[in-house]
Enzyme design. Structure first.
Site, PDB file in Angstrom:
ATOM      1  N   ASP A   1       0.839  -1.200   0.000  1.00 18.51           N
ATOM      2  CA  ASP A   1       0.000   0.000   0.000  1.00 18.51           C
ATOM      3  C   ASP A   1       0.877   1.256   0.000  1.00 18.51           C
ATOM      4  O   ASP A   1       2.043   1.194   0.374  1.00 18.51           O
ATOM      5  CB  ASP A   1      -0.864   0.041   1.272  1.00 18.51           C
TER       6      ASP A   1
ATOM      7  N   ARG B   1      -1.026  -0.733  -8.831  1.00 13.97           N
ATOM      8  CA  ARG B   1      -2.388  -0.333  -8.457  1.00 13.97           C
ATOM      9  C   ARG B   1      -2.460   1.197  -8.488  1.00 13.97           C
ATOM     10  O   ARG B   1      -1.676   1.865  -7.814  1.00 13.97           O
ATOM     11  CB  ARG B   1      -2.713  -0.819  -7.042  1.00 13.97           C
TER      12      ARG B   1
HETATM   13  P1  FDA Z   1     -14.286   8.949  -5.410  1.00 14.36           P
HETATM   14  O1  FDA Z   1     -13.867   9.235  -4.006  1.00 14.36           O
HETATM   15  O2  FDA Z   1     -14.456  10.112  -6.333  1.00 14.36           O
HETATM   16  O3  FDA Z   1     -15.600   8.093  -5.351  1.00 14.36           O
HETATM   17  C1  FDA Z   1     -16.324   7.697  -6.516  1.00 14.36           C
HETATM   18  C2  FDA Z   1     -17.624   7.039  -6.072  1.00 14.36           C
HETATM   19  O4  FDA Z   1     -17.336   5.843  -5.341  1.00 14.36           O
HETATM   20  C3  FDA Z   1     -18.433   7.869  -5.090  1.00 14.36           C
HETATM   21  O5  FDA Z   1     -19.275   8.770  -5.758  1.00 14.36           O
HETATM   22  C4  FDA Z   1     -19.204   6.796  -4.352  1.00 14.36           C
HETATM   23  O6  FDA Z   1     -20.270   6.312  -5.122  1.00 14.36           O
HETATM   24  C5  FDA Z   1     -18.194   5.696  -4.226  1.00 14.36           C
HETATM   25  N1  FDA Z   1     -17.388   5.812  -2.984  1.00 14.36           N
HETATM   26  C6  FDA Z   1     -16.092   6.174  -2.906  1.00 14.36           C
HETATM   27  N2  FDA Z   1     -15.670   6.133  -1.622  1.00 14.36           N
HETATM   28  C7  FDA Z   1     -16.722   5.777  -0.887  1.00 14.36           C
HETATM   29  C8  FDA Z   1     -16.919   5.552   0.506  1.00 14.36           C
HETATM   30  N3  FDA Z   1     -15.924   5.708   1.377  1.00 14.36           N
HETATM   31  N4  FDA Z   1     -18.144   5.169   0.936  1.00 14.36           N
HETATM   32  C9  FDA Z   1     -19.154   4.995   0.061  1.00 14.36           C
HETATM   33  N5  FDA Z   1     -19.034   5.172  -1.277  1.00 14.36           N
HETATM   34  C10 FDA Z   1     -17.838   5.560  -1.745  1.00 14.36           C
HETATM   35  N6  FDA Z   1      -5.471   5.072  -1.015  1.00 14.36           N
HETATM   36  C11 FDA Z   1      -4.195   5.349  -0.628  1.00 14.36           C
HETATM   37  O7  FDA Z   1      -3.879   6.508  -0.365  1.00 14.36           O
HETATM   38  N7  FDA Z   1      -3.281   4.335  -0.562  1.00 14.36           N
HETATM   39  C12 FDA Z   1      -3.557   3.058  -0.874  1.00 14.36           C
HETATM   40  O8  FDA Z   1      -2.698   2.174  -0.797  1.00 14.36           O
HETATM   41  C13 FDA Z   1      -4.894   2.749  -1.285  1.00 14.36           C
HETATM   42  N8  FDA Z   1      -5.268   1.485  -1.634  1.00 14.36           N
HETATM   43  C14 FDA Z   1      -6.498   1.281  -2.191  1.00 14.36           C
HETATM   44  C15 FDA Z   1      -6.826   0.024  -2.705  1.00 14.36           C
HETATM   45  C16 FDA Z   1      -8.015  -0.162  -3.368  1.00 14.36           C
HETATM   46  C17 FDA Z   1      -8.336  -1.518  -3.945  1.00 14.36           C
HETATM   47  C18 FDA Z   1      -8.938   0.915  -3.521  1.00 14.36           C
HETATM   48  C19 FDA Z   1     -10.221   0.756  -4.284  1.00 14.36           C
HETATM   49  C20 FDA Z   1      -8.631   2.140  -2.983  1.00 14.36           C
HETATM   50  C21 FDA Z   1      -7.437   2.339  -2.297  1.00 14.36           C
HETATM   51  N9  FDA Z   1      -7.125   3.565  -1.749  1.00 14.36           N
HETATM   52  C22 FDA Z   1      -5.833   3.805  -1.333  1.00 14.36           C
HETATM   53  C23 FDA Z   1      -8.187   4.591  -1.533  1.00 14.36           C
HETATM   54  C24 FDA Z   1      -8.275   5.559  -2.697  1.00 14.36           C
HETATM   55  O9  FDA Z   1      -7.145   6.378  -2.727  1.00 14.36           O
HETATM   56  C25 FDA Z   1      -9.524   6.453  -2.577  1.00 14.36           C
HETATM   57  O10 FDA Z   1      -9.455   7.193  -1.397  1.00 14.36           O
HETATM   58  C26 FDA Z   1     -10.846   5.703  -2.602  1.00 14.36           C
HETATM   59  O11 FDA Z   1     -10.796   4.628  -3.479  1.00 14.36           O
HETATM   60  C27 FDA Z   1     -12.003   6.610  -3.055  1.00 14.36           C
HETATM   61  O12 FDA Z   1     -11.709   7.122  -4.336  1.00 14.36           O
HETATM   62  P2  FDA Z   1     -12.493   6.700  -5.678  1.00 14.36           P
HETATM   63  O13 FDA Z   1     -11.459   6.457  -6.718  1.00 14.36           O
HETATM   64  O14 FDA Z   1     -13.382   5.574  -5.422  1.00 14.36           O
HETATM   65  O15 FDA Z   1     -13.243   8.012  -6.131  1.00 14.36           O
END
Ligand code: FDA
Length: 309
Positions: A135, A185
Site C-alpha cells: 500500500d 495499483r
Molecule cells: P471517489 O472518491 O471520487 O468516489 C467515486 C464514487 O465511489 C463515489 O461517488 C461513491 O459512489 C463511491 N465511494 C467512494 N468512496 C466511498 C466511501 N468511502 N463510501 C461509500 N461510497 C464511496 N489510497 C491510498 O492513499 N493508498 C492506498 O494504498 C490505497 N489502496 C487502495 C486500494 C483499493 C483496492 C482501492 C479501491 C482504494 C485504495 N485507496 C488507497 C483509496 C483511494 O485512494 C480512494 O481514497 C478511494 O478509493 C475513493 O476514491 P475513488 O477512486 O473511489 O473516487
C-alpha cells in the site's frame, strides 16, 4: 473542510478512544471491515471468491510503535497466508501490506526493518502461491516505499506497488513503473496532503488519474485500476480495449463494502475484479478515511455512535 477534519481525527488518540468503544458489529464498521480475526477474514474471503471475485487482504494496524509490534504484524501476515493456502483460497486471494505496520516509521533503522519484514511476507506469499502489494501511505513515505518495492522486486518481481493520482509526481512514477512484469495499483489517494505535493481539486485529481491510466495501459506492466468512480471505470475499459488488453491483462479493484453490485457486474462481464478486504482490531484510521471520502457516510456513522450499547 469535513474531509480535512475527519482525516485529522484519523490521527487523534482521544477521538480513537471514543470511536473504538463501538463494537465491530456496528453497521458502519462491519460495512467496511471484514472482522477482527483471521478466521473472520478467511470466511469473508471465501464468500467473495465463491462469488467470482479476487481478494487482497489488509491486516489493519498502521502506525505501530515498536519492533515487537512490527514483528507481530509480520507473523500475523505469515499466519494468514498459511490459512488462506490451507483453505484453498490462494491464488485468488493475495495480501496488501502497509510498510508503516512493519516498522517503516520507527526511528533509526525503520526502513530496513520494514524491508526485511516485507521480504518475509513476500516469501510466505510465494510459498502460498500468491502475491503481495505494498500500500502507499502519506507523501512523506513515497520515496521510501518505492525504494522498498524496487528492492523486493529483485527477488520477488511479482510484488505490486500503489501509486496515488492526487500526487503531482505520480505521472512520472507511472512511467518508471510501466515496465514488463510490474503490477501497479492506481488509486486517487486517501490522505490529507498539502497543495505543494498534491492536486487539491477533485477535477484535477480525476484528470491526473486518466493521464496515469493512459501511461499504465499503454505500458508493459499490469495495471490494477483501483477506483469506484463510474467515469474512471468506463475510461479504463475503453483505454484497455484501445491498447488491445483483454480482461485478465489488467484488473479492477474496489474496497470491501463499496459498490458491491458494480463489483459483481464487472466480474459477470468477464473482468478480473479484486476486492480489498481490511480486517483486524486496528480499524479506526481506516474507517476515518472511508468516512472522509463520502459525507453521506457521516450520518450513518453518527447513528452508530449514538446507538452503541
Ligand atoms: P471517489 O472518491 O471520487 O468516489 C467515486 C464514487 O465511489 C463515489 O461517488 C461513491 O459512489 C463511491 N465511494 C467512494 N468512496 C466511498 C466511501 N468511502 N463510501 C461509500 N461510497 C464511496 N489510497 C491510498 O492513499 N493508498 C492506498 O494504498 C490505497 N489502496 C487502495 C486500494 C483499493 C483496492 C482501492 C479501491 C482504494 C485504495 N485507496 C488507497 C483509496 C483511494 O485512494 C480512494 O481514497 C478511494 O478509493 C475513493 O476514491 P475513488 O477512486 O473511489 O473516487
Amino acid at each position: 473542510m469535513v474531509r480535512r477534519t475527519l482525516l485529522s481525527l484519523a490521527r487523534s488518540g482521544r477521538a480513537k478512544q471514543l470511536v473504538t468503544t463501538m463494537p465491530i458489529s456496528s453497521g458502519i464498521v462491519s460495512r467496511f471491515v471484514a472482522g477482527e480475526t483471521t478466521a473472520a477474514a478467511c470466511q469473508t474471503t471465501g464468500t467473495l471468491v465463491d462469488s467470482g471475485l479476487a481478494v487482497s487482504l489488509d491486516r489493519l494496524g498502521e502506525d505501530i510503535r515498536d519492533e515487537a509490534q512490527a514483528e507481530a504484524t509480520v507473523g500475523a501476515y505469515i499466519g494468514l497466508l498459511d490459512e488462506l493456502a490451507v483453505a484453498g483460497l490462494t491464488p485468488p486471494a493475495e495480501v496488501s501490506v502497509k510498510l508503516s505496520a512493519v516498522g517503516q516509521s520507527l526511528p533509526g533503522d525503520g526502513e530496513r526493518l520494514a524491508l526485511e519484514g516485507a521480504r518475509r511476507i513476500c516469501q510466505a506469499a510465494r510459498n502460498a502461491g500468491t502475491t503481495v502489494t505494498l500500500d502507499m501511505e502519506d507523501h512523506t513515505t513515497t520515496d521510501s516505499t518505492l525504494s522498498v518495492v524496487h528492492e523486493l522486486r529483485q527477488d520477488f518481481p511479482e510484488t505490486g506497488a500503489v501509486l496515488q493520482a492526487y500526487l503531482r509526481r505520480t505521472e512520472s512514477d507511472c512511467r518508471e513503473l510501466a515496465v514488463a512484469g510490474s503490477r501497479v495499483r492506481l488509486c486517487k489517494g486517501a490522505y490529507d496532503e498539502p497543495a505543494s505535493v498534491a492536486f487539491p481539486g477533485k477535477a484535477d485529481v480525476d484528470k491526473s488519474y486518466v493521464r496515469c491510466l493512459k501511461i499504465l495501459m499503454s505500458g508493459e506492466g499490469y495495471p490494477m485500476v483501483a477506483t469506484h468512480d463510474p467515469r474512471l471505470v468506463e475510461i479504463a475499459g475503453t483505454l484497455a480495449q484501445q491498447e488491445g488488453r483483454a480482461p485478465g491483462d489488467f484488473e479492477y479493484q474496489m474496497l470491501f463494502g463499496i459498490r458491491p453490485q458494480e463489483q459483481q457486474r464487472l466480474a459477470t462481464a468477464g473482468h478480473l475484479v479484486r476486492v480489498y478486504v481490511p480486517y483486524g482490531q486496528e480499524w479506526y484510521g481506516y474507517l476515518m478515511r472511508r468516512l472522509a471520502e463520502r459525507p453521506a457516510n457521516i450520518a450513518f456513522f453518527a447513528r452508530s455512535l449514538v446507538s452503541r450499547s
